[in-house]
Design a protein around this motif. Structure first.
Motif, PDB file in Angstrom:
ATOM      1  N   GLY A 383       0.707  -1.202  -0.074  1.00 30.59           N
ATOM      2  CA  GLY A 383      -0.029   0.060   0.193  1.00 30.59           C
ATOM      3  C   GLY A 383       0.808   1.385  -0.076  1.00 30.59           C
ATOM      4  N   VAL A 385       1.104   3.094  -2.380  1.00 29.82           N
ATOM      5  CA  VAL A 385       0.721   4.376  -3.235  1.00 29.82           C
ATOM      6  C   VAL A 385      -0.174   5.179  -2.499  1.00 29.82           C
ATOM      7  N   PRO A 386      -1.226   4.630  -1.708  1.00 30.92           N
ATOM      8  CA  PRO A 386      -2.114   5.486  -1.114  1.00 30.92           C
ATOM      9  C   PRO A 386      -1.397   6.314   0.095  1.00 30.92           C
ATOM     10  N   SER A 389       0.488   9.111  -1.316  1.00 24.74           N
ATOM     11  CA  SER A 389      -0.499  10.163  -1.769  1.00 24.74           C
ATOM     12  C   SER A 389      -1.200  11.132  -1.049  1.00 24.74           C
ATOM     13  N   LYS A 390      -0.952  10.187   0.480  1.00 30.60           N
ATOM     14  CA  LYS A 390      -1.933  11.057   1.519  1.00 30.60           C
ATOM     15  C   LYS A 390      -0.760  12.201   2.084  1.00 30.60           C
ATOM     16  N   ASN A 416       0.378   1.797 -11.055  1.00 29.92           N
ATOM     17  CA  ASN A 416       0.736   2.883  -9.950  1.00 29.92           C
ATOM     18  C   ASN A 416       0.436   4.260 -10.646  1.00 29.92           C
ATOM     19  N   ALA A 419      -3.040   4.753 -10.047  1.00 30.85           N
ATOM     20  CA  ALA A 419      -3.611   4.703  -8.870  1.00 30.85           C
ATOM     21  C   ALA A 419      -3.068   6.204  -8.009  1.00 30.85           C
ATOM     22  N   PHE A 420      -2.038   6.657  -8.548  1.00 30.99           N
ATOM     23  CA  PHE A 420      -1.518   7.971  -7.771  1.00 30.99           C
ATOM     24  C   PHE A 420      -2.528   9.113  -8.114  1.00 30.99           C
ATOM     25  N   GLU A 422      -5.996   8.617  -9.045  1.00 33.66           N
ATOM     26  CA  GLU A 422      -7.158   8.156  -8.183  1.00 33.66           C
ATOM     27  C   GLU A 422      -7.046   8.468  -6.791  1.00 33.66           C
ATOM     28  N   HIS A 423      -5.708   8.579  -6.067  1.00 31.57           N
ATOM     29  CA  HIS A 423      -5.770   8.995  -4.843  1.00 31.57           C
ATOM     30  C   HIS A 423      -5.280  10.452  -4.549  1.00 31.57           C
ATOM     31  N   LYS A 424      -5.614  11.233  -5.453  1.00 30.99           N
ATOM     32  CA  LYS A 424      -5.444  12.758  -5.657  1.00 30.99           C
ATOM     33  C   LYS A 424      -4.024  12.949  -5.402  1.00 30.99           C
ATOM     34  N   ALA A 425      -3.131  12.605  -6.010  1.00 30.41           N
ATOM     35  CA  ALA A 425      -1.762  13.043  -5.539  1.00 30.41           C
ATOM     36  C   ALA A 425      -1.274  14.179  -6.594  1.00 30.41           C
TER      37      ALA A 425
END
Length: 505
Positions: A383, A385-386, A389-390, A416, A419-420, A422-425
């Protein structure tokens, strides 16, 4: 006793000040002295010899006036253990008077004067005043004294003041580095040795001083002090070696003197300050491949990795920074990292820390770990990536720089990149380009270039004004920044053209 300090009888003043010096060894007594106006009165005692044009002459010293000043300095030395008293001494005008008394040649006067200055030098305001009063010059001069206690307090005062670059330069310019280096050879007096090694550590923060210490053979002597010394000496010795090993020649020197093994042995301690310094020193040595091979053979990398579990954030961060050159310079880094059971999960979980230094160092470690595809796949499963991103909404430039680099490197696996997004990075990364730090610009442009391989990310970048910011960076003198910015703009433009084409067809 404080009231007696106003007595016209000099012998009474002396007795009262000496008694205060003996009594003010604990907090309540020190506070009582201040609350009854004692600090101002004691500072006034330092001024006894003011009418003399030659304060350093022995004839004056034999007078009762200077004996009063000595007793005043003794009392202030005891009182200066408290922060509020240090401030009171400064406000009462104590620093110029102590500076003047420092010019005397009499040791029993110098010891309490230097002792007081050494205590007070822990305060920022004092360090600035010590520089202004040209006190460093006299501290250096007294390092050459025969009196061990005086040498100790002078070295300790230099240790306190040498956090400041200008002070480090003054110590060198006044010839203070040679006596410090020669005092390393006298190891019987541990208090003095701790003060001397402390002064050498802080002075070593300046490269010009490190060159001098190498000339005076101090580095070999420091390596010899890595064993059979008390912890307060070891903290300073290792701190000094950590600074010296920023230079290639000194890394080689430490290895040739057999310094790697005792350094690695110190990774198993529990002293927080020692662990912070020893991880930095081992990390500095690991930059050299031959030293890295020895560190690996001695199981040093596993010991560093285990320090990531240490409860102290400073130790965790220092261990993570040290792991970066270890992974970079190990023969088979990917396999070595995989050999630590649960090691990758531990690193990824540290991204949940709330300490900025821990986060920046762990991002730097992840950048190095992710160079190996297999390890990148594992940390993705854990995990990474999330969690990365956080962290994106941060104003800390050091964290931004290493976070962007970690994101850039983690884009190289699977989906990835998507995914970045999607996780608003992506949007927060664009704002990094407004930072004043070129290093942040470079790693951010590289991350955005990697992320711009995905169409949705390109749209987010465009909406957040990335193109204008990146266009400015295409003209940067930093070639890596230039290329990453141009590559990112190219991807955004390509997507825009493809969208237009699709619309009109």
């Amino acid at each position: 006793m404080v009231n007696i300090l106003d007595s016209p009888h000099k012998s009474l003043k002396c007795l009262s000040a000496e008694t205060i010096a003996n009594v003010a060894k604990f907090k309540r007594a020190r506070r009582a002295v201040r609350q009854h106006g004692g600090i101002t009165k004691l500072v006034a005692l330092l001024d006894c010899g003011q009418n003399s044009t030659e304060p350093t002459q022995p004839s004056l010293y034999e007078t009762r006036d200077v004996e009063v000043a000595r007793c005043g300095a003794l009392a202030l030395w005891s009182c200066s253990k408290s922060h509020s008293n240090k401030e009171a001494i400064r406000k009462a005008g104590g620093i110029p008077l102590l500076a003047r008394l420092l010019k005397t040649s009499h040791e029993n006067m110098l010891i309490p004067v230097v002792g007081t200055l050494q205590e007070c030098a822990s305060e920022e305001n004092y360090r600035a005043a010590i520089k202004a009063e040209r006190i460093i010059e006299n501290l250096v001069k007294n390092l050459n004294s025969e009196n061990e206690q005086l040498q100790e307090h002078c070295a300790m005062a230099i240790y306190q003041c040498a956090e400041d670059e200008e002070t480090r330069d003054l110590v060198r310019l006044h010839g203070g580095l040679k006596p410090l280096a020669s005092l390393l050879n006298n190891t019987d007096n541990k208090e003095r040795l701790a003060a001397v090694t402390g002064a050498i550590w802080k002075c070593s923060i300046s490269k010009e001083n490190v060159i001098k210490f190498r000339e005076y053979k101090a580095i070999e002597t420091l390596v010899g002090l890595l064993t059979d010394q008390p912890e307060e000496v070891l903290v300073n010795v290792v701190g000094a070696l950590g600074e010296c090993c920023q230079e290639y020649e000194n890394r080689v020197l430490v290895r040739k003197c057999g310094g790697i093994q005792p350094l690695v042995n110190l990774l198993v301690g529990i002293n927080q300050a020692l662990l912070v310094n020893v991880t930095k020193a081992v990390g500095a040595c690991a930059v050299e491949p031959e030293s890295m091979a020895i560190i690996d053979r001695l199981d040093g990398v596993r010991l560093l990795w285990s320090l990531l579990k240490n409860p102290h954030p400073d130790v965790k961060a220092s261990a993570a920074w040290a792991l970066c050159p270890c992974i970079e310079n190990a023969k088979d880094a990917g396999e070595m990292v995989r050999s630590f059971v649960g090691g990758l999960e531990l690193v990824v979980n540290l991204l949940k820390s709330d300490n900025k230094e821990v986060l920046a160092s762990v991002c730097a470690a992840i950048t190095n770990i992710a160079k190996d595809q297999e390890n990148l796949a594992v940390i993705t499963d854990h995990g990474v990536v999330p969690l990365l991103s956080k962290l994106a909404n941060t104003n800390n430039d050091k964290l931004r720089r290493h976070l962007a680099e970690a994101i850039s490197r983690c884009c190289m696996w699977g989906r990835n990149r998507v995914a970045f997004g999607e996780h608003k990075a992506v949007a927060p990364l664009v704002h990094y380009l407004k930072s004043n730090d070129t290093n942040v610009h470079r790693t951010t442009a590289q991350a955005l270039y990697q992320l711009s391989e995905d169409a949705d990310n390109c749209i987010t970048m465009h909406e957040n004004g990335a193109v204008k910011l990146l266009l400015d960076m295409v003209g940067s003198p930093d070639q890596d920044l230039q290329e990453a910015a141009a590559g990112c703009i190219s991807n955004i433009r390509r997507l825009a053209l493809a969208t237009e084409k699709a619309r009109y067809n």
